[in-house]
Design an enzyme around this catalytic site. Structure first.
Site, PDB file in Angstrom:
ATOM      1  N   CYS A  75       5.652  10.636   1.972  1.00  0.00           N
ATOM      2  CA  CYS A  75       6.639   9.560   2.134  1.00  0.00           C
ATOM      3  C   CYS A  75       8.071  10.093   2.177  1.00  0.00           C
ATOM      4  O   CYS A  75       8.950   9.453   2.758  1.00  0.00           O
ATOM      5  CB  CYS A  75       6.483   8.547   1.000  1.00  0.00           C
ATOM      6  SG  CYS A  75       7.474   7.058   1.220  1.00  0.00           S
ATOM      7  N   ARG A  76       8.303  11.270   1.585  1.00  0.00           N
ATOM      8  CA  ARG A  76       9.664  11.830   1.598  1.00  0.00           C
ATOM      9  C   ARG A  76      10.110  12.155   3.021  1.00  0.00           C
ATOM     10  O   ARG A  76      11.272  11.950   3.377  1.00  0.00           O
ATOM     11  CB  ARG A  76       9.726  13.076   0.708  1.00  0.00           C
ATOM     12  CG  ARG A  76       9.651  12.740  -0.775  1.00  0.00           C
ATOM     13  CD  ARG A  76       9.434  13.953  -1.627  1.00  0.00           C
ATOM     14  NE  ARG A  76       8.125  14.556  -1.385  1.00  0.00           N
ATOM     15  CZ  ARG A  76       7.571  15.481  -2.169  1.00  0.00           C
ATOM     16  NH1 ARG A  76       8.209  15.906  -3.237  1.00  0.00           N
ATOM     17  NH2 ARG A  76       6.386  15.983  -1.885  1.00  0.00           N
ATOM     18  N   GLY A  78       6.725   4.547  -5.723  1.00  0.00           N
ATOM     19  CA  GLY A  78       7.366   3.396  -6.352  1.00  0.00           C
ATOM     20  C   GLY A  78       8.533   3.770  -7.247  1.00  0.00           C
ATOM     21  O   GLY A  78       9.527   3.047  -7.340  1.00  0.00           O
ATOM     22  N   ASN A 131       0.222   8.456  -3.414  1.00  0.00           N
ATOM     23  CA  ASN A 131      -0.572   8.804  -2.229  1.00  0.00           C
ATOM     24  C   ASN A 131      -1.608   7.720  -1.975  1.00  0.00           C
ATOM     25  O   ASN A 131      -1.923   7.380  -0.847  1.00  0.00           O
ATOM     26  CB  ASN A 131      -1.231  10.175  -2.404  1.00  0.00           C
ATOM     27  CG  ASN A 131      -1.782  10.683  -1.088  1.00  0.00           C
ATOM     28  OD1 ASN A 131      -1.142  10.582  -0.046  1.00  0.00           O
ATOM     29  ND2 ASN A 131      -2.997  11.195  -1.114  1.00  0.00           N
ATOM     30  N   GLY A 132      -2.140   7.156  -3.070  1.00  0.00           N
ATOM     31  CA  GLY A 132      -2.882   5.909  -3.010  1.00  0.00           C
ATOM     32  C   GLY A 132      -1.954   4.820  -3.505  1.00  0.00           C
ATOM     33  O   GLY A 132      -1.003   5.101  -4.223  1.00  0.00           O
ATOM     34  N   ASP A 180     -10.491   3.155 -14.389  1.00  0.00           N
ATOM     35  CA  ASP A 180      -9.444   2.604 -13.513  1.00  0.00           C
ATOM     36  C   ASP A 180      -9.722   1.155 -13.124  1.00  0.00           C
ATOM     37  O   ASP A 180      -8.811   0.419 -12.757  1.00  0.00           O
ATOM     38  CB  ASP A 180      -9.357   3.431 -12.221  1.00  0.00           C
ATOM     39  CG  ASP A 180      -8.319   4.534 -12.316  1.00  0.00           C
ATOM     40  OD1 ASP A 180      -7.884   4.840 -13.438  1.00  0.00           O
ATOM     41  OD2 ASP A 180      -7.952   5.082 -11.267  1.00  0.00           O
ATOM     42  N   LYS A 217      -6.908  17.843 -13.633  1.00  0.00           N
ATOM     43  CA  LYS A 217      -5.629  17.690 -14.340  1.00  0.00           C
ATOM     44  C   LYS A 217      -5.926  17.617 -15.826  1.00  0.00           C
ATOM     45  O   LYS A 217      -6.910  16.978 -16.230  1.00  0.00           O
ATOM     46  CB  LYS A 217      -4.937  16.385 -13.922  1.00  0.00           C
ATOM     47  CG  LYS A 217      -4.076  16.459 -12.705  1.00  0.00           C
ATOM     48  CD  LYS A 217      -3.342  15.128 -12.570  1.00  0.00           C
ATOM     49  CE  LYS A 217      -2.495  15.074 -11.331  1.00  0.00           C
ATOM     50  NZ  LYS A 217      -1.970  13.718 -11.114  1.00  0.00           N
TER      51      LYS A 217
END
Length: 400
Positions: free
Chosen positions: A286-287, A335, A213-214, A150, A17
């Site tokens: 999740c959708r 979220g 996703n995490g 992170d 990315k």
């Protein structure tokens, strides 16, 4: 256009990315994703000047080819943009105990990232490739590269939070402890919450839920992390897209001894085949779970387990708030967008004074921040995360 733009790189094992950002105001001049590395369909998608583009990178292409394309094709068409890049910020998943804050990348820092490879075996090697290839692609910026970890935000956790109840020598000799993840996101949304609540950061008590996703939850007291749900690796904690989160460790022995599974197969099961994917046996998305909650047993099962685990973590972290909780914050792809996840989880916390406002909750989606509880409720809010901005700001500050 600022003369101090930052190129932000997030190198995964099979993707990269990237974004060019003005660290002062967050304006993005370029953003994109190179994906499917080492496969025939390796490609790069990017957005610039409001236009979306896509190009094939060639069969088997990886980080080197992606960065070369960014430099020699995309930026070659915009030399004025390329000339404005003053620093490069690299997202690093695991910094071990060595790194408690962002640092300018030196050979010594690279050794430290290498030392943490056992704790992030997929991510850290990819980050190191990204640093190496970025040094080749941007030789004039070799001393202007910054690593943003992170794990750094969680290094304020006290010993009682980060130690496992294992022989202490495993911590002393092998650094086996809890490190957490998503620290950059937890840091960003907690700082945004301080602004929203008009509170000094060092007086802020919040529980932050980064759900994508995490997923992970952090307890933040007086602006500092005192506990977080991910552990030695990002496998511990919440139910995730394909990761199990917390399980009885004896399940591993049972899978090996009784079902004859190898260590490699068990690792794959827990990291790639569990979570929402394991519970639905259909998808990690999740959708799907939200859309089919009322009509499909697999979706209801997955959603209920997901929200049960999330509410348990939030509830337990209330015990660490030293008597005052200013807000619960939801962020990350789930979220920020999954109103059902927020509502079902907060309903379980009614004892603590949470009451969801159904319409406010529906309104706070698709990039919109806002309060999702009623006026008489304890506060819960949605704040979209911006990890890239934090990385850009740290890179700019440390290389100024």
């Amino acid at each position: 256009m600022s003369s101090k733009l930052v190129l932000v790189l997030n190198c995964g094992s099979s993707s990269l990315k990237f974004a060019i950002i003005n660290p002062e105001n967050g304006e993005e001049f370029l953003s994109g994703l190179a994906e499917c590395f080492n496969l025939p369909e390796a490609r790069l998608k990017w957005k610039m000047d409001g236009q979306k583009h896509e190009a094939a990178l060639g069969a088997g292409a990886a980080h080197s080819e992606a960065l070369n394309f960014i430099v020699n094709t995309i930026l070659a068409e915009k030399p004025e943009l390329s000339q404005q890049i003053a620093a490069i910020g690299h997202r690093i998943v695991h910094g071990g105990e060595k790194f408690t804050k962002s640092v300018v990348i030196t050979d010594e820092v690279i050794k430290g990232i290498e030392a943490a490879i056992p704790f992030a075996p997929l991510h850290n090697p990819a980050h190191l490739i990204g640093i190496e290839e970025a040094r080749k692609a941007f030789p004039h910026l070799i001393n202007k590269m910054v690593a943003v970890f992170d794990t750094a935000f969680h290094q304020t956790m006290p010993e009682e939070a980060y130690l496992y109840a294992l022989p202490y020598s495993l911590y002393k000799d092998h650094s086996i402890r809890r490190y957490g993840a998503h620290g950059t996101s937890h840091f960003f949304v907690s700082r945004e919450a301080a602004k929203m609540l008009n509170k000094p950061v060092d007086e802020l008590n919040v529980i932050t839920c980064h759900l994508g996703n995490g997923g992970s939850v952090s307890a933040i007291v007086n602006g500092k992390c005192v506990d977080t749900s991910m552990g030695l690796t990002p496998l511990e904690g919440l139910v995730m897209g394909t990761r199990s989160g917390d399980i009885d460790p004896a399940i591993v022995f049972h899978l090996h001894d009784t079902l004859g599974m190898s260590v490699e197969d068990i690792n794959k099961l827990l990291t790639k085949e569990s979570g929402l994917l394991g519970l639905t046996e259909v998808t990690s998305d999740c959708r799907y779970v939200e859309d089919n909650y009322e009509t499909k047993a697999d979706a209801k099962r997955a959603m209920d387990v997901y929200c049960h685990r999330l509410a348990k973590y939030i509830g337990s972290y209330c015990a660490l708030m030293e008597g005052r909780l200013d807000a619960i914050i939801f962020t990350g792809g789930i979220g920020e967008n999954a109103a059902m996840v927020r509502e079902l989880s907060l309903k379980k916390l009614a004892l603590l004074g949470f009451e969801v406002d159904h319409q406010r909750n529906l309104d706070a989606r698709f990039g919109k921040s806002g309060t999702i509880t009623t006026d008489n409720s304890r506060l819960a809010v949605v704040i979209p995360t911006n990890e890239e901005l934090v990385i850009a700001q740290d890179a700019s500050r440390l290389t100024a």
